[in-house]
Design an enzyme around this catalytic site. Structure first.
Site, PDB file in Angstrom:
ATOM      1  N   LYS A 188      16.212  43.261  24.658  1.00 20.29           N
ATOM      2  CA  LYS A 188      17.194  42.573  23.820  1.00 20.29           C
ATOM      3  C   LYS A 188      17.834  43.518  22.817  1.00 20.29           C
ATOM      4  CE  LYS A 188      19.280  38.807  22.701  1.00 20.29           C
ATOM      5  NZ  LYS A 188      20.443  39.640  22.327  1.00 20.29           N
TER       6      LYS A 188
ATOM      7  N   LYS B 199      16.126  36.297  18.917  1.00 20.88           N
ATOM      8  CA  LYS B 199      16.201  35.467  20.121  1.00 20.88           C
ATOM      9  C   LYS B 199      15.043  35.714  21.075  1.00 20.88           C
ATOM     10  CE  LYS B 199      21.215  34.818  19.972  1.00 20.88           C
ATOM     11  NZ  LYS B 199      21.680  35.718  18.903  1.00 20.88           N
TER      12      LYS B 199
ATOM     13  N   SER C 240      19.732  39.779  16.308  1.00 26.62           N
ATOM     14  CA  SER C 240      19.518  38.991  17.530  1.00 26.62           C
ATOM     15  C   SER C 240      18.216  39.303  18.252  1.00 26.62           C
ATOM     16  CB  SER C 240      20.694  39.173  18.488  1.00 26.62           C
ATOM     17  OG  SER C 240      21.714  38.262  18.165  1.00 26.62           O
TER      18      SER C 240
ATOM     19  N   SER D  72      23.727  36.778  24.316  1.00 20.43           N
ATOM     20  CA  SER D  72      23.200  36.655  22.961  1.00 20.43           C
ATOM     21  C   SER D  72      23.950  35.566  22.201  1.00 20.43           C
ATOM     22  CB  SER D  72      23.288  37.983  22.211  1.00 20.43           C
ATOM     23  OG  SER D  72      22.461  37.973  21.080  1.00 20.43           O
TER      24      SER D  72
END
Length: 434
Positions: free
Chosen positions: A218, A59, A56, A116
Site C-alpha cells: 500500500k 487502509k 492511506s 485508495s
C-alpha cells in the site's frame, strides 16, 4: 511479532544516484524499516519508532478489519456496502460514488488497494463500525492486540487527523499480520489495476509488477506525512517487508524502497554457512563506510504538492538531495551495569567506561568471533581500552556469536567505526541497551 524475538540488526548502506542536489534539504518526516518476515531479522531501521502520520497506509487496517468480518461471516464478498452522504463527500482520492450507491465488498477491497478510494474507506468503516469514528476506535483496539502499540486510528481512510499517528515499525507489524492472518486475500494487494463503471484505475504502488518478487501492499500520501509506502516482496525463502515514510515524491519514495529491497535481498543471498554479516552492501556501492554515512535520507526542496490527498498521485517534478543524518539514534539510557564491577578501580570513577559498543561481525562459532576481534583490534586506537566479547544470541533457532568491543563511550565507538571502515572492515556502533 517483530518485537517478540531477539533481533539481529544489520545496517543497510544505500545511495540513490542521478538525482539533483539542492543546497538545503528538510526531511524531518522520513522513517524507514526493513524486516525479513520469515526470520524476524531487522535489516534496516531508521527512525522506525518515531511518530508519523500513516496517510492511506491506514487502509491496510481497514482491510484487516474487513477481512476479519468476511472470515467471521458478518459480510460476504458479494454483499453490497451502501454509500452514505458522508462517505460520498470524502476528499480525493475517491471512486466518485454518490449517496445511496452500493459497492460489493470485493470491489471495495480492490478500490481500497488499487485506487485508495477514500469514499469507499468511509463506507466500509460505517458498514463495519456503525460510524467512522466508532470504527476508528475499533481499529485502534484491534491494532493494539496485533502489537501495534504506538498507533492510533481516528478514521478508516487516512485523511488528515492530527491524532491519527503510527510508526514505521508498527506499519511493518500490520503488513506481517495481513499476510499471516489472511493469505487467502493477499493476492488483492498484487493487482495492478481495477475497473469500475468502465474506467480502469492503476495501482499507485509502481513497484507491483515491476520489481521482482513485489506482491503488495500500500501507498499513502497527505501533506503532513509526505509519501509513504509499505512493500511486501518475496524471493526464495525470504519475504521482506519494507516501510518508507516521508518521501518527497512518489518517484523518490519508490526508488528508495527499491534500493532497500535490492540491498537486503543481495545480503540475504550472500549469507553462507549460517553467518550474518555486520554490514550490508547496496548492489551499487562499495562496502559500508563510517557509521554516520551508513544510512542516507532522501529529501527535497520546493516540491509542488499533489492535490489528491490520501494516496500518491503521479510524481511531481523531482528535485532530490541525499542528506547525511545520524544513524539509528536512540534516547540515552542509563549506563549498563558491568558484568564484573570489580574489574575497574572503584577509586577512579572517571575511568568507568561508557555503555556503547561496536559490532564487527556475527559468526556461527565463538572462536570465529574471537578471531575476528583479534584481527581488527589493531586498526583503531580507540579500542585500546575496550573489552572484546563474543556474545551468544539465538536468531530463528540459529546460535550465533556477535563479535563486539564493549565499554566504549559514544565518541570512542563512532571513532572506532570510522577508523575500521576506512580500512574496509564492516562495523557499526551499538547504542546502550541494544
Amino acid at each position: 511479532m517483530i518485537m517478540s524475538a531477539r533481533l539481529f540488526v544489520v545496517t543497510v548502506a544505500l545511495a540513490i544516484t542521478g538525482l539533483s542536489a539542492p543546497a538545503h534539504a528538510n526531511n524531518s518526516r522520513y522513517a524507514a524499516f526493513v524486516v525479513d518476515e520469515n526470520t524476524g531479522v531487522v535489516l534496516h531501521s531508521r527512525r522506525s519508532d518515531a511518530e508519523r502520520y500513516p496517510a492511506s497506509l491506514t487502509k491496510m487496517m481497514t482491510l484487516y478489519m474487513l477481512f476479519e468480518a468476511l472470515e467471521a461471516g458478518e459480510i460476504g464478498l458479494n454483499d453490497p456496502i451502501r454509500v452514505s452522504a458522508n462517505a460520498s463527500n470524502a476528499s480525493p482520492s475517491r471512486l466518485g460514488l454518490s449517496a445511496g450507491d452500493t459497492i460489493s465488498a470485493e470491489n471495495a477491497i480492490r478500490a481500497l488497494v488499487v485506487k485508495s478510494a477514500n469514499d469507499v474507506a468511509v463506507a466500509v468503516g460505517e458498514r463495519l463500525g456503525g460510524g467512522e469514528s466508532r470504527f476508528g476506535a475499533l481499529m485502534t483496539t484491534r491494532a493494539a492486540e496485533l502489537g501495534l502499540t504506538n498507533t492510533t486510528f481516528r478514521n478508516a481512510s487516512g485523511l488528515p487527523n492530527s491524532r491519527q499517528t503510527t510508526t514505521a515499525r508498527d506499519m511493518a507489524r500490520l503488513a506481517i499480520a495481513l499476510h499471516r492472518d489472511f493469505p487467502q486475500y493477499f493476492d488483492y494487494f498484487n493487482e495492478e489495476s481495477f475497473t469500475w463503471n468502465g474506467r480502469t484505475y492503476h495501482n499507485h504502488n509502481s513497484l507491483v509488477g515491476r520489481v521482482r518478487g513485489v506482491d503488495g501492499l500500500k501507498t499513502g500520501y497527505i501533506r503532513a506525512s509526505g509519501f509513504n509506502v509499505v512493500v511486501s516482496a518475496e524471493r526464495g525463502d525470504h519475504r521482506l517487508i519494507t516501510v518508507i515514510m516521508g518521501g518527497p515524491s512518489a518517484a523518490a519514495r519508490d526508488a528508495h524502497a527499491e534500493e532497500l529491497i535490492e540491498a537486503a535481498f543481495a545480503t540475504l543471498e550472500q549469507r553462507q554457512d549460517t553467518r550474518l554479516f555486520a554490514a550490508l552492501s547496496s548492489p551499487r556501492i562499495n562496502p559500508v563506510r563510517q557509521q554516520d554515512l551508513i544510512a542516507r535520507d532522501v529529501a527535497a526542496l520546493h516540491l509542488s504538492e499533489p492535490t489528491e490527498m490520501g494516496s500518491a498521485n503521479p510524481p511531481p517534478a523531482l528535485q532530490v538531495v541525499l542528506a547525511d543524518e545520524d544513524e539509528m539514534r536512540v534516547e540515552p539510557l542509563a549506563p549498563a551495569r558491568l558484568d564484573t564491577p570489580s574489574r575497574l578501580p572503584r577509586t577512579e570513577p572517571s575511568l568507568i567506561r561508557g555503555a556503547w559498543s561496536i559490532q564487527v561481525g556475527a559468526y556461527n562459532t565463538a572462536d570465529a568471533a574471537h578471531e575476528r576481534l583479534a584481527e581488527v583490534a589493531i586498526f583503531s586506537g580507540a579500542l585500546d581500552t575496550a573489552q572484546p566479547a563474543a556474545r551468544a544470541v539465538t536468531v530463528s533457532g540459529d546460535r550465533l556469536w556477535r563479535a563486539r568491543f564493549e565499554s566504549l563511550t559514544e565518541h570512542e565507538a563512532r571513532l572506532a567505526c570510522r577508523e575500521l571502515s576506512a580500512r574496509d572492515h564492516p562495523c557499526f556502533a551499538v547504542a546502550p541497551g541494544r
